[in-house]
Design an enzyme around this catalytic site. Structure first.
Site: not given
Ligand code: PMV
Length: 334
Positions: A109-110, A160, A113-116, A118-119
């Protein structure tokens, strides 16, 4: 850290290349990691972004149906994240973008916080490298993806891109080599999506503004989070789930104190704890996105039900295994 190439994540049939990359979850230490404190993250190997390159005459054509993109590369602005990772990768390996259709599909899911992001970037680097017969080291992939994370995040810590490019659970401190961690027991986790999108860039920027007005106050909170992360790492290595759960709970309280939780996230955390989770906390940037709960597998179903009743849009289950977590199973129970 393992230094193997990416061949496991790439396949090719009749000129078509397919490459994928996992999502990720931050177990502890989000936000304070941006300020040099440690964090722990793990890949979600069952939840993936996939990129397919199919030969096609003409310039590289991008198809990303989930975000409504169906256009030749030259039509995208060069700072658009998909264009940027393609151009950076091509420049890095000194080739021109292939004559192909690059199609992106993702189960992740976009903006949750699950890294979409970067993945997707990682899968693109792997696919392009494979197209030209290169086997990039994970550190190289991570460095390229980090450049694009800056567009999404502003001042990303790099956690990430690291956990996704290496696809191993890591103990991460900004600027140091990532260290894989070895749990003595699988970590059965529930990941509950609040359904509220989590604007990482905004949450990180908002915290930075508050930190600038009172750095001493926030530094003390970040140090307390760092202590929880260190204790959690010891609990993971010693095989002590109740201790780990307690550290996760404390990390959540500190995240509330730094102002990145929300009533929705607190409600999900509370519901998981009341239903018997060993620990629960927000994961990722906060305000929205996900909550994670460490569970006893026997209680998982009941906790999942409680999370749904408390408003979770979706709940995934995964076991962060020992060492390389390719066995990690993520099942959508939705
Ligand atoms: O990408 P997310 O939403 O899982 O958050 C990143 C984690 C943070 O620590 C909030 C930001 C970072 O760059 O590490």
């Amino acid at each position: 850290m393992g230094t193997g190439g990416c061949a496991d994540y790439v396949s090719g049939v009749e000129g078509t290349i397919r490459a994928s990359a996992a999502g990720k979850v931050i177990l502890l230490g989000e936000h304070s990691v941006v300020y040099g404190r440690p964090a722990i993250a793990a890949p979600l190997s069952g939840l993936r972004a996939t990129v397919t390159l199919t030969p096609h005459p003409g310039p590289l054509h991008i198809q990303a149906p989930a975000v409504g993109i169906d256009a030749p590369l030259p039509d995208l602005p060069s700072d658009q994240p998909l264009a940027r990772i393609i151009l950076l990768t091509a420049e890095h390996y000194r080739f021109s973008p292939p004559r192909a259709v690059l199609r992106i599909e993702s189960q992740i899911p976009v903006a949750s916080g699950l890294g979409s992001g970067a993945a997707v970037s990682t899968a693109i680097v792997r696919a392009l490298a494979a197209w030209y017969g290169v086997r990039p080291e994970p550190g190289q992939v991570s460095a390229l993806v980090y450049e694009v994370e800056k567009i999404y995040h502003g001042t990303p810590s790099g956690i990430d891109n690291t956990v996704i490019a290496y696809e191993q659970p890591v103990y991460f401190v900004r600027g140091r080599s990532p260290e894989p961690f070895s749990p003595r027991f699988p970590l059965p986790l529930l990941i509950a999506d609040s359904g509220v999108s989590s604007p990482t860039r905004e949450v990180v920027g908002d915290l930075r503004r508050r930190w600038e007005t009172d750095p001493t106050h926030y530094a003390a909170l970040f140090d307390r989070i760092a202590a929880e992360v260190e204790a959690a790492r010891r609990a993971i290595e010693a095989g002590d789930p109740p201790e780990l759960g307690m550290r996760m709970n404390r990390n959540h309280e500190l995240l509330r104190e730094i102002g990145v939780s929300s009533p929705v996230l607190d409600r999900l955390v509370e519901a998981a704890r009341r239903a018997g989770a060993l620990g629960a906390k927000l994961s990722g940037a906060g305000w929205g996105g996900n909550v994670i709960a460490l569970v006893d597998p026997l209680a998982a179903e009941e906790i999942e039900r409680a999370l749904r009743e408390a408003g979770a849009r979706n709940v995934w289950r995964t076991d962060v295994g020992t060492g390389v977590s390719k066995t990690g199973r993520v099942a959508d129970h939705g």
